[in-house]
Structure formats: structure tokens, C-alpha cells
Write a protein that holds these residues in place. Sequence first.
Motif, PDB file in Angstrom:
ATOM      1  N   ASN A 259       1.019  -0.671   0.238  1.00 34.99           N
ATOM      2  CA  ASN A 259      -0.307  -0.093   0.080  1.00 34.99           C
ATOM      3  C   ASN A 259       0.772   1.281  -0.516  1.00 34.99           C
ATOM      4  N   PRO A 260       0.567   2.017  -1.103  1.00 34.93           N
ATOM      5  CA  PRO A 260       2.413   3.096  -1.359  1.00 34.93           C
ATOM      6  C   PRO A 260       1.646   4.333  -0.402  1.00 34.93           C
ATOM      7  N   THR A 261       0.134   4.724   0.546  1.00 31.97           N
ATOM      8  CA  THR A 261      -0.007   5.400   1.101  1.00 31.97           C
ATOM      9  C   THR A 261       0.991   5.306   2.613  1.00 31.97           C
ATOM     10  N   ILE A 262       0.982   4.185   3.047  1.00 29.88           N
ATOM     11  CA  ILE A 262       1.694   3.696   4.597  1.00 29.88           C
ATOM     12  C   ILE A 262       3.654   4.254   4.425  1.00 29.88           C
ATOM     13  N   MET A 263       3.096   4.185   3.607  1.00 31.67           N
ATOM     14  CA  MET A 263       5.171   5.075   3.896  1.00 31.67           C
ATOM     15  C   MET A 263       5.036   6.429   3.759  1.00 31.67           C
ATOM     16  N   ALA A 264       4.028   6.951   3.153  1.00 33.02           N
ATOM     17  CA  ALA A 264       3.223   8.165   3.138  1.00 33.02           C
ATOM     18  C   ALA A 264       3.084   8.822   4.907  1.00 33.02           C
ATOM     19  N   GLN A 265       1.824   7.549   4.957  1.00 30.63           N
ATOM     20  CA  GLN A 265       2.497   7.651   6.874  1.00 30.63           C
ATOM     21  C   GLN A 265       3.549   7.850   7.101  1.00 30.63           C
ATOM     22  N   TYR A 266       4.201   6.786   7.300  1.00 34.28           N
ATOM     23  CA  TYR A 266       5.642   6.923   8.423  1.00 34.28           C
ATOM     24  C   TYR A 266       6.065   8.174   8.123  1.00 34.28           C
ATOM     25  N   CYS A 267       6.255   8.533   6.354  1.00 37.15           N
ATOM     26  CA  CYS A 267       7.135   9.889   6.399  1.00 37.15           C
ATOM     27  C   CYS A 267       5.921  11.137   7.186  1.00 37.15           C
ATOM     28  N   TYR A 268       5.053  11.072   7.495  1.00 40.51           N
ATOM     29  CA  TYR A 268       3.822  12.072   8.023  1.00 40.51           C
ATOM     30  C   TYR A 268       5.201  11.866  10.385  1.00 40.51           C
ATOM     31  N   ILE A 269       4.525  10.732  10.617  1.00 37.02           N
ATOM     32  CA  ILE A 269       4.652  10.404  11.403  1.00 37.02           C
ATOM     33  C   ILE A 269       6.307  10.864  11.983  1.00 37.02           C
ATOM     34  N   ILE A 270       7.037  10.015  11.231  1.00 34.64           N
ATOM     35  CA  ILE A 270       8.431  10.006  11.428  1.00 34.64           C
ATOM     36  C   ILE A 270       8.704  12.312  11.619  1.00 34.64           C
ATOM     37  N   GLY A 271       7.969  12.284  10.131  1.00 38.28           N
ATOM     38  CA  GLY A 271       8.512  14.038  10.090  1.00 38.28           C
ATOM     39  C   GLY A 271       7.680  14.890  11.398  1.00 38.28           C
ATOM     40  N   LYS A 272       6.601  14.163  11.626  1.00 42.21           N
ATOM     41  CA  LYS A 272       6.027  14.689  12.855  1.00 42.21           C
ATOM     42  C   LYS A 272       6.731  15.665  14.629  1.00 42.21           C
ATOM     43  N   LEU A 273       7.746  13.712  14.530  1.00 43.95           N
ATOM     44  CA  LEU A 273       8.163  14.106  15.621  1.00 43.95           C
ATOM     45  C   LEU A 273      10.019  14.391  15.600  1.00 43.95           C
ATOM     46  N   GLU A 274      10.397  14.910  14.317  1.00 42.73           N
ATOM     47  CA  GLU A 274      11.479  14.934  14.172  1.00 42.73           C
ATOM     48  C   GLU A 274      11.099  17.148  14.340  1.00 42.73           C
ATOM     49  N   GLU A 275       9.623  17.016  13.554  1.00 40.89           N
ATOM     50  CA  GLU A 275       9.683  18.945  14.452  1.00 40.89           C
ATOM     51  C   GLU A 275       9.585  19.113  15.648  1.00 40.89           C
ATOM     52  N   SER A 309      12.898   0.081   0.869  1.00 42.75           N
ATOM     53  CA  SER A 309      13.630   0.034   2.128  1.00 42.75           C
ATOM     54  C   SER A 309      13.121   0.900   2.740  1.00 42.75           C
ATOM     55  N   ASN A 310      13.774   0.843   4.880  1.00 38.66           N
ATOM     56  CA  ASN A 310      13.794   1.706   5.294  1.00 38.66           C
ATOM     57  C   ASN A 310      14.679   3.110   5.482  1.00 38.66           C
ATOM     58  N   ASP A 311      15.344   3.373   4.186  1.00 39.01           N
ATOM     59  CA  ASP A 311      16.528   4.019   4.285  1.00 39.01           C
ATOM     60  C   ASP A 311      15.568   5.912   4.424  1.00 39.01           C
ATOM     61  N   PHE A 312      14.890   5.808   3.339  1.00 41.73           N
ATOM     62  CA  PHE A 312      13.478   7.377   3.651  1.00 41.73           C
ATOM     63  C   PHE A 312      13.597   7.963   4.864  1.00 41.73           C
ATOM     64  N   ILE A 313      14.043   6.715   5.997  1.00 39.30           N
ATOM     65  CA  ILE A 313      13.539   7.715   7.253  1.00 39.30           C
ATOM     66  C   ILE A 313      14.574   8.332   7.733  1.00 39.30           C
ATOM     67  N   TYR A 314      16.238   8.395   6.720  1.00 35.14           N
ATOM     68  CA  TYR A 314      17.249   9.206   7.927  1.00 35.14           C
ATOM     69  C   TYR A 314      16.660  10.762   6.811  1.00 35.14           C
ATOM     70  N   SER A 315      16.711   9.637   5.531  1.00 36.55           N
ATOM     71  CA  SER A 315      15.811  11.343   5.617  1.00 36.55           C
ATOM     72  C   SER A 315      15.041  12.936   6.248  1.00 36.55           C
ATOM     73  N   ILE A 316      14.698  12.437   7.268  1.00 35.34           N
ATOM     74  CA  ILE A 316      13.459  12.506   8.343  1.00 35.34           C
ATOM     75  C   ILE A 316      14.198  12.895   8.823  1.00 35.34           C
ATOM     76  N   TRP A 317      14.718  11.477   9.937  1.00 33.86           N
ATOM     77  CA  TRP A 317      14.888  11.841  10.756  1.00 33.86           C
ATOM     78  C   TRP A 317      16.301  11.820  11.597  1.00 33.86           C
ATOM     79  N   LYS A 318      16.605  12.968  12.187  1.00 31.77           N
ATOM     80  CA  LYS A 318      18.225  12.880  12.252  1.00 31.77           C
ATOM     81  C   LYS A 318      18.823  12.347  13.588  1.00 31.77           C
ATOM     82  N   GLY A 319      17.573  11.148  14.288  1.00 32.56           N
ATOM     83  CA  GLY A 319      18.571  11.148  15.385  1.00 32.56           C
ATOM     84  C   GLY A 319      18.624   9.605  14.863  1.00 32.56           C
ATOM     85  N   ASN A 320      18.827   8.670  16.217  1.00 34.16           N
ATOM     86  CA  ASN A 320      19.216   7.317  16.987  1.00 34.16           C
ATOM     87  C   ASN A 320      18.491   6.952  16.113  1.00 34.16           C
ATOM     88  N   ILE A 321      19.104   5.362  15.727  1.00 32.41           N
ATOM     89  CA  ILE A 321      17.717   4.873  15.100  1.00 32.41           C
ATOM     90  C   ILE A 321      18.424   3.406  14.629  1.00 32.41           C
TER      91      ILE A 321
END
Length: 400
Positions: A259-275, A309-321
Amino acid sequence: MAFVEDFTPIPLEDTNLFKPIRVGDCMLRNRIVMPPLTRMRAHYPGNIPNRFWARKYYDQRSKSPGTMIITEGAFISPQAGGYDNAPGVWSSEQMTEWKSIFKKVHENGSYIWPQLWALGRAAYPEVLKRDGLRFDSASDGIYMDTEMESKAKNCKNLQHGLTKVEIKQYIKDYIHAAKNCMSSGADGIELHAANGYLINQFIDPISNKRKDEYGGSIENRARFILEIVDDLVQEVGSEHVGIRFSPYGTFGTMSGGENPTIMAQYCYIIGKLEERAQKGKRLAYIHLVEPRVTNPFLTEGQGAYSEGSNDFIYSIWKGNIIRAGNFALHPEIVEELVKDERTLIAYGRYFISNPDLVTRVAKGLPLNRYERDKFYVMSEEGYTDYPTYTEALSLGWSNA
Ligand code: FMN
């Protein structure tokens, strides 16, 4: 028991995997993490961590000083449970046992973070019914599978979408559980938002069909998790909170990468955590189940999702993974992944069967095979009786 065959270890002691890293208040000496591993040895009634074996189990696995242990999932309240032999973190009886486990891990110079768990529709409806509890999820009647549906119907405990009042109660229960853990000596807590359990049921449109502000859009499906995070951070501090996601997981009948919207969902949540992080409230870490393992009940390699892959999360979240998913048998991949300054690697199934896993990964030693049929049984066998490498050799195991 025996060593894994057809596996060529690589010593990783000279890689970043053995470079110290700070996670929350913890100064880790290596970047190996024991991820949450439910073992179903807790006592019923009361969901009490096993009084005879649990301390030894965690002791064995924390012997290498400076290692991070995340506990098995622990229920935040009776309503969040529904498995008799998984532990909880809501009562003083439970916390007495946890305290002695935390203390032992600290005596070893290591760190321990309980994982806070609410099952939602993955619970057994008949167990909840027996205890006078609801069978909760994000929405009414969207069952995990037909088996759950017939169980729920047979025991007349139909799947119930949480009301807003009940949502607020869950948030209070997360706070109560987190405070219990912190005041009992834990180093932090991990929010379980992965693997198809309650928080994941709110995040994923496959299970969240709500029409109010907790469903219907990416922002709304993120609301429950972000409300929990905000209240937890307020109460215990952002540096004491980590969070686990499985963006590609299909376990628990979640959507996964298809489901392609799932990746967008996680981008949003992780973006909010990075904010929030950029405003001074950075969580200790984000823990990801990799698409390498979409269902941990399959054998390594099976069910791997290769289209993302989960690599996209590195572009959003700048903390430990922290990354988890079939890494024990692939030191060559770990070697690459830890080249940056903020990646930790979790080893699940092979931490069950290798109490001295940290040493084996450092030295490139053979690994004990795990016994899947002992993952979830009420026995000391398959729990505290896996030998260290030295013990295995003295038992005559061959690594030829
Ligand atoms: N993941 C959780 O987030 N919470 C759990 O309580 C949990 N329990 C598990 C119990 C068993 C027996 C297994 C095999 C996995 C469990 N997992 C749980 C998933 C693991 O933490 C891990 O993500 C998964 O096994 C993939 O890592 P691995 O390939 O190194 O085993």
C-alpha cells in the motif's frame, strides 16, 4: 542443540558496531541491541514476570557491559492485554519482579528499556471476556482474520472501536506504565507501535476505518500515537522514550509495502517526531523493523519485501535509528549499515539462543541455533539453558 550450519561469521569488533554511542542517558559501549522478544513465561494470574527464570534470562544476555536490552512487550493495563503469560507493568507485584531484573542488568553495566504494549485486536477475545474486558481496536468489527472473528463471535466479545474517552484512558495507562518503569529503575521505555498491535491498528488504514479525528486521513491516523508521545515526553522526558515501527510489516494483517500510502503515513509521523526533536524534544531513538522481516514467524529470508527500504527515514529523522531484521546471519550487511554515526543493530531470534551474542558478533564466532518450538512455552528449557560459546565447546559442539 547445535551451531548454525552454512554460516560464515565475520568479526565486527573493529567496526562502528563496537563504537560507543549515547542513547538517552545511556552511554552504550556497543551498538548491538536486544530487541523486544515475547517469551510467554509470565505467571497467571497477574501477568507477573517469571519469578524463577526471567532475571537469569536477562542477566545472561546483559553480561557484556554497555549493552542495550529492550524487554519483551509488557502490557500497560489489563485492558491492553489478553495473553495470560506475557508480563505487565501496571501493578506493584509486577514491578517488584521487574525491579530485580533492572537491578541485575545494571549490575552487569548494561541498560534496560521496557517495551510498552497494547494488543488491541491481536488479543484473545475469550481471555478478555473471561476477565470482563473489551476486545479493542481502532474500529468496530474489522477483524485481523476470520479465526479471530469467529472467536470473538463465539464468546460474544465483538471487536470494539475505542471511543474518545477510552482513547484518553489508554493514554493515561501508557503514562502510568512508563512512570512505573522509570521509578523502578528502567533507563527508558519503548512505545510499541509496530507489528500490528493497537497503535499500529490506528496508523494503518486496513484496520482504522474511523470517521472522527482519529481516522480517515494520514494526519488523523497519526493522532493517537502523537498524543501518546506528547504526554509521555511531558511526563518522563523525551530522552527516555523510544518508539518502534514496522512500516513494511504484514504481521497482524497490516498493509505492508503493497500500500503506497503507508510510506507517506510513516513519512508524516516521523516528520512530526523530527519537528518535535528540533524544538528540543528529541526521542532517544526510532526503532525500525526492516522489510527484510515482514513476519518473524517465518524463517529468515522468507517473506522479505524487496521493493522498498527504510532508508527514507534517514532523510527525515536525524536521531538514533535501531534496525532489526535478519542481521545475525548477515554480518556483511551490518558492516555496511553501521558505517554512519547513528545506526544500531538489533538481533532478535539469535539473542534468544546466544546469551553471549555480543561477544560472538565481536569475535566472529559460530551461533547457536534457536529452537522455535520453545519460543513461547512455559519452560526453563529454551529460555536460560542455551550455552555460551565456551560452554558449547566444552559440551563437545563442533564448529567444523
Ligand atoms: N517484536 C516486538 O516489537 N515486541 C515483542 O514483544 C516481540 N516478540 C517477539 C518474540 C519472538 C519469539 C520473535 C521471534 C520475535 C518477536 N518480536 C517482537 C520481533 C523481534 O523483535 C524482531 O523484530 C524480529 O524477530 C526480527 O529480528 P531477527 O531477524 O533478528 O529475529
